[in-house]
Structure formats: C-alpha cells, structure tokens
Design a protein around this motif. Structure first.
Motif, PDB file in Angstrom:
ATOM      1  N   UNK A  12       0.026   6.322   6.147  1.00 43.42           N
ATOM      2  CA  UNK A  12       0.480   7.434   6.977  1.00 43.42           C
ATOM      3  C   UNK A  12      -0.585   7.841   7.996  1.00 43.42           C
ATOM      4  N   UNK A  13      -1.857   7.611   7.662  1.00 40.71           N
ATOM      5  CA  UNK A  13      -2.936   7.943   8.590  1.00 40.71           C
ATOM      6  C   UNK A  13      -3.095   6.869   9.661  1.00 40.71           C
ATOM      7  N   UNK A  14      -3.038   5.619   9.262  1.00 46.53           N
ATOM      8  CA  UNK A  14      -3.347   4.534  10.206  1.00 46.53           C
ATOM      9  C   UNK A  14      -2.119   4.027  10.951  1.00 46.53           C
ATOM     10  N   UNK A  15      -0.907   4.408  10.508  1.00 41.31           N
ATOM     11  CA  UNK A  15       0.315   3.916  11.148  1.00 41.31           C
ATOM     12  C   UNK A  15       1.209   5.095  11.533  1.00 41.31           C
ATOM     13  N   UNK A  16       0.996   5.692  12.686  1.00 41.22           N
ATOM     14  CA  UNK A  16       1.817   6.849  13.078  1.00 41.22           C
ATOM     15  C   UNK A  16       3.294   6.519  13.171  1.00 41.22           C
ATOM     16  N   UNK A  17       3.640   5.252  13.330  1.00 40.82           N
ATOM     17  CA  UNK A  17       5.054   4.879  13.399  1.00 40.82           C
ATOM     18  C   UNK A  17       5.790   5.154  12.089  1.00 40.82           C
ATOM     19  N   UNK A  72       0.848  -1.180   0.000  1.00 40.26           N
ATOM     20  CA  UNK A  72       0.000   0.000   0.000  1.00 40.26           C
ATOM     21  C   UNK A  72       0.890   1.239   0.000  1.00 40.26           C
ATOM     22  N   UNK A  73       0.826   2.031  -1.071  1.00 40.48           N
ATOM     23  CA  UNK A  73       1.627   3.255  -1.139  1.00 40.48           C
ATOM     24  C   UNK A  73       1.340   4.099   0.103  1.00 40.48           C
ATOM     25  N   UNK A  74       2.391   4.559   0.763  1.00 37.35           N
ATOM     26  CA  UNK A  74       2.269   5.100   2.111  1.00 37.35           C
ATOM     27  C   UNK A  74       1.364   6.323   2.208  1.00 37.35           C
ATOM     28  N   UNK A  77       0.354  13.443  15.678  1.00 37.47           N
ATOM     29  CA  UNK A  77      -0.344  14.682  16.003  1.00 37.47           C
ATOM     30  C   UNK A  77      -1.221  15.144  14.838  1.00 37.47           C
ATOM     31  N   UNK A  78      -2.027  14.220  14.312  1.00 39.49           N
ATOM     32  CA  UNK A  78      -2.920  14.548  13.211  1.00 39.49           C
ATOM     33  C   UNK A  78      -4.111  15.356  13.709  1.00 39.49           C
ATOM     34  N   UNK A  92      -2.005  14.304   4.135  1.00 41.91           N
ATOM     35  CA  UNK A  92      -2.280  13.054   4.840  1.00 41.91           C
ATOM     36  C   UNK A  92      -3.759  12.736   4.666  1.00 41.91           C
ATOM     37  N   UNK A  93      -4.042  11.595   4.036  1.00 38.04           N
ATOM     38  CA  UNK A  93      -5.396  11.203   3.695  1.00 38.04           C
ATOM     39  C   UNK A  93      -5.864  10.037   4.559  1.00 38.04           C
TER      40      UNK A  93
END
Length: 650
Positions: free
Chosen positions: A457-462, A284-286, A467-468, A451-452
C-alpha cells in the motif's frame, strides 16, 4: 577496542534485546580482542522513574505497546532530544484533548519534562565507561531516547563514536536519521551481523592521522571529513541462515534481578529461527510493512535451532520464550516441534504462524510447548482477505480459532478494516455471526489499518492509497521538514478507505462484546461414534445440550470439520442439496456453524476441558493496562495492533 551497546526505553523489559544479543556474539566471534558490554537502559529507566513518581507495569506497557501508533513514547523523550522540557507540550496537549484521560495526559507531560534529567544521567554513565564506540538499537518507540542519549554523549565527549541501527534504520529511514542528526556518526542499515563488525574493524585499522575506509561496508551511513553524508548501497543478498548469529544474553537476567521491574514481570527468552516470510515472497500482504528490505525467507537448520533453544534454556534457567520469526517454517512441524515435545523441559513458546494450518498441525504446536500464536487472521471475510492477499478464507481462519481452542493455544489477532474495495456487507455478515463465536478466542481489537513503510500500500499507490503524509505524531516529535519526515517515518496518514465510521463503531462494539463474553462462553462437541454430543453455554443461544444421533447428521457434522459448500457436502454424505441446505440453516440458527463465501464450517472444538486449557485470554500486558486502556482514546489504546518485537540487529 571497547564497545558499549545500549537498549533504551521503550524496549520490552521482560525480554533481553535480541538485536544486541546478536551483535554481542558477532563482535566476540569476529573481534575476540574487543571488549563488548550491553547497558540495559530500559531497566535503568524503570528504576529511575519509580523513585520519582507513581509508575507501574501498566504505565510502561502504555508506552512500549499500546501507544505506538500515536507516538507517545517517542514524544516523551523528544524534550531531551531538543534540550527543551517544554518541547511542543501545548501542541501535544491540544492534539489529544478529549482523546486521553487526564491521568494519561499528566503522565505524558510529566515524563516529557523530566526526560532530559534521565538522559543526562545515562549519558554520564556511558562516558564514565570510556567506550570507543557506543551503539544504540532502535525499534518501535526507541528512536528519540536513543538519539537524545547519543547527542548527550557527544556533548560530554566528542571523541566517542556513536552508531545507530535496528528496524527504525532500514532503507531511507536510516539515511534520513544520519542526514538530520549529526551527532550520529554511523547508521547501520539492514542485518548487522556482517556490517557492524566490519565497521569496528575499519575503525581499528584506521591510521591515527587519517580517515577509515567505510566505502565497502554495505548499508552503512557515514560522513566524509568534509561533512558530506554517504549512504552505502544496501546489500541485495540477505544473510544465509548459516550466518545468522545466535544471541548472547550475558548480563540481562542479572540486571533484571536487581531492578524494581523484577517484581513486575517474569523474564522470557527471545529466540530466532528464521527471517523473512515465505508467503510474502509470493504474495506480499498488502498492508504489511514487516521484513523491510529483506522479504526472502531463510531458516536455521532445525537441529541447530533446537540446540540454540535448549542451550539458552539450560544457561538461563528460563522456560518461557518468544520466537520472533514472522512466520513458522513449515518444515519445523515435522522436525523441530517433535524434538521440542520430547525434550525434558516444560517449554512455553509464542510463535507467528499462518492461519491455514490444520488441526493435527495445531496440536503439534501445542505438544511442542506453544501456548500462544499469532496466525495473522486479521479478518473473517473472504472478500476482504483476498483484497489483503492473505491466501486464506474466512472459514479457514475460523477453523484456526476452533482448533486452537481444542489444543489450548491462545490466539493473538486483530480484526482489521479500512481496505480499498471492501463493502458494508463484508462486515455486517460477520458481525451478525459473532455471537456464535463467543467461545473462541476474540480479537484484541478492531483497528483501521495504518499505512506502513515497505508495505504494498505504501509503494504501490495504484492499490488505492494516495496522498500519503507522515503520520501526525512525527510533526510533534521532530523538528524536521515534511520532506525529511517522509523518509524518516514508518507510519503514514492518508484519506480513509473502506467502511465508514458508523459501521466501524458497530464492528468495535461487536468485538468488545466478544471479548466480554469469551470467558463465560462455551461450545464443545464429543464424538461418541454413534452420536455426537454438543454442549453450549452462550448468552444468545438458549439450548444447553444437543445430541446428534441421525447417521446423516453425524456424517455431515464430521465432514464440516473442514469448509464445504452445500453441493460438496451433499455429495460427500450422499444426500440431496435441499436436505443439506435445510440442515445447515437449522444448525446456523443453533450457532453451530460459521458461513462465508458459500462455505460452511462447524465451530465446536473437541471437548478437552476447555475451562482448564484456557489461559487468560487477556495477555499479561493487556491485563496490566486494562484500566488505563478503558479510558484512553482508541488511537492510544490496546485496540490497535500490538507491534511484534521482531528486531533487526543494531
């Protein structure tokens, strides 16, 4: 039962709604006694607004395409949603102060203040048609227009049921919409072909004095008689391809012919061969939030898809079409595409593909009638592409640009930046080489990534983004607490990552220069067997004709049709690495090569009379709004990613 399906602004005006076309067919197949009709309220709005102010195609595109990431389209109709023509006008004006032209600001405020009048008129027309249920599709900037109209309909006739669906209603977004806007009776989440007819059947079967049973309809949001909001679990199994319904576009082309927009655009068909993404299933493209809840790739049988395309062409006498698939089914290259190439129609298609397709495959696209593709290039540096999990290299992306130029296909792409772990060197090395690429299709812009929802990037803060917060636009549009906006929003603000603004501005200038030089730049090669002749017309290179006659150079150039390192090229042409390194350095100085991650590829398309093959690299939409975009804030201009019109039914 009478069902009215409504397509509100800011849906594209040059295509019918795929979502509503699918639902129309779904209802007719499963409930043959029901009456179903589509209202093209986006076209109604065009006719309404041009009678009241100066408004043209560029203005419509400003909202439907170019200001998605700043929310101008939804803000315009928020005044109708909250029944207040002055709804947050001062806050909006303060936010865009100095970032938007006076004309753009004036138009935004004027439309905002007059939007309630249009919504009232549309709602009255809906009520006059006496539907049992009115359904709104909401994708991109349709949310507030749809919500405001549903509210006005309920105010005029509380007996009319209201339903909302579409990409803006996926997952938690749909549940949040249902919780916060009580005038929406139902929210359909996910694929609507199954759920929407089930909803209608449940309503029809309900006893006159009792509550219908909605508990078994997957993904549906509904309310109990005591006002409790229920969000049924969404389906965990996406529709198999055999159950993906083809669209019915009855009425759209006739309505467009009666609209003032008929003088603005040439209509196109929208077709769908597949859903999901076969690459995203594995990697999945990040940054990608497309496909929402259903990444699983499914595609129609090529014979069925061919029949659907040709059937729509013959019925509507339209040859231009947009394929909304998020990625091309590679089996179509040897099945569907040859049949389209042999068809007795001069088709013009747009498609999304993966950028690692080879030259013969790209030519197969062109032979089948593809004139524009979106290959997801996104960047030309292999390190950054690896951070994205794109599965390609910078050289392969340049190969796509080169081979598309050979075949006369226009590329739609953006040069993205802002990824955790990227460095200045990742961008400066490419910026330095951009003048050599001016003859290849340039990026549409160079935006920092957003950030979508649904993206890694949304579901994996690591992965680097913490701080979304819901993007600032939502606080100007909705009167909701932050916790509800977190569930409703699709775009999120976060502290920036990656390169700083100084280098970002350098990248933007380089991309802008590329855009300006493309129309007058040329680099081609012609292989004559014993020699290769290259022709160059690029501002920063002072040679015009170059002949390669040395057998070693001819062999090397042919090998560089594909990426090679110095060592691999030396092996293939039986030369020393020192000889090859010297040759590559000279050719790089002449602007014949692109290099990245120790790989080299030649960048000269085959000579195919490129001046005639090229279609205007500024897409029709950008051309119409070019003057406006030049004066707009970068956050509201065409430099940001253009949302793809991929739709989810209702």
């Amino acid at each position: 039962m009478r069902i009215l399906l409504v397509n509100m602004p800011w849906s594209s005006i040059d295509v019918p709604s795929l979502a509503l076309g699918i639902l129309t067919n779904s209802v007719r197949q499963k409930m043959p006694d029901a009456e179903v009709e589509v209202m093209h309220a986006n076209l109604d709005f065009v006719d309404w607004v041009v009678d009241r102010r100066e408004f043209g195609l560029g203005d419509y595109y400003y909202y439907s395409l170019f200001t998605y990431f700043s929310g101008c389209g939804d803000w315009v109709f928020s005044s109708a949603l909250y029944d207040d023509p002055e709804w947050r006008v001062s806050e909006f004006s303060s936010r865009v102060q100095g970032q938007m032209s006076e004309r753009d600001l004036s138009r935004n405020v004027d439309l905002h203040r007059s939007a309630p009048e249009f919504i009232d008129e549309i709602a009255a027309r809906i009520v006059d048609r006496a539907p049992d249920l009115v359904g709104f599709t909401s994708t991109f900037q349709q949310n507030t227009a749809a919500l405001a109209t549903a509210r006005a309909v309920k105010k005029l006739d509380p007996r009319i049921r209201t339903a909302l669906g579409g990409a803006n209603c996926d997952g938690e977004q749909g549940a949040a919409l249902h919780r916060n806007f009580s005038f929406i009776d139902f929210v359909v989440r996910g694929e609507g072909e199954a759920a929407f007819p089930q909803l209608l059947a449940a309503l029809e079967a309900a006893p006159a004095d009792g509550q219908a049973d909605f508990s078994s309809i997957e993904g549906l949001c509904w309310a109990t008689p005591d006002g409790r909001h229920v969000a049924n679990p969404m389906s965990t199994a996406p529709l198999p391809p055999a159950q993906i319904v083809s669209p019915d576009y009855t009425g759209y082309f006739e309505r467009l012919a009666r609209s003032k927009a008929n003088n603005w655009v040439e209509p196109r068909l929208v077709v769908e061969g597949a859903r999901g993404c076969w690459w995203g299933e594995k990697h999945h493209c990040t940054f990608c939030g497309l496909n929402g809840s259903f990444m699983q790739f499914r595609s129609k049988h090529p014979g069925r898809f061919y029949d659907e395309i040709i059937g729509l062409v013959e019925r509507h006498q339209v040859l231009d079409m947009f394929v909304v698939d998020n990625i091309l089914d590679m089996s179509y290259v040897n099945s569907l595409l040859p049949r389209l190439a042999e068809a007795d129609y001069d088709l013009r298609l747009q498609y999304e593909i993966k950028s690692n397709m080879r030259g013969p495959q790209v030519q197969a696209l062109a032979d089948a009638g593809l004139v524009s593709v979106q290959p997801g290039i996104e960047n030309l540096n292999s390190r950054v592409l690896k951070i994205m999990d794109k599965g390609v290299t910078g050289c392969l992306n340049v190969r796509m640009l080169r081979d598309a130029e050979t075949s006369g296909i226009t590329i739609a792409w953006n040069y993205l930046y802002g990824f955790p772990g990227e460095t200045d060197a990742d961008y400066q090395s490419i910026i330095d080489q951009m003048p050599a690429l001016h003859h290849l299709c340039p990026p549409d812009g160079s935006p920092r990534i957003a950030i979508e929802r649904f993206s890694p990037y949304f579901v994996k803060p690591e992965l680097g983004f913490t701080d979304l917060r819901p993007a600032a636009q939502y606080r100007l549009i909705y009167d909701l607490p932050e916790s509800e906006l977190m569930d409703l929003a699709y775009i999120f603000d976060t502290p920036t990552q990656g390169i700083d603004e100084d280098l970002a501005e350098t990248l933007d200038r380089a991309v802008t220069g590329w855009q300006h030089e493309y129309a007058r730049s040329r680099l081609t090669h012609h292989d004559l067997g014993t020699e290769i002749v290259l022709i160059s017309e690029r501002r920063q290179f002072d040679w015009h004709v170059l002949r390669l006659t040395d057998p070693t150079e001819v062999a090397a150039f042919r090998q560089l049709d594909q990426p090679h390192s110095v060592a691999s090229l030396a092996r293939r042409i039986s030369a020393s690495e020192e000889t090859v390194a010297t040759l590559l350095a000279r050719w790089s100085d002449l602007g014949l090569l692109f290099s990245d991650a120790d790989q080299f590829i030649q960048i000269a398309p085959q000579a195919m009379n490129q001046d005639l093959l090229r279609i205007d690299h500024l897409h029709q939409e950008r051309a119409a709004a070019q003057a406006e975009a030049a004066s707009a804030d970068p956050a509201t201009s065409a430099g940001h990613p253009t949302p793809e019109p991929a739709l989810t039914a209702v």
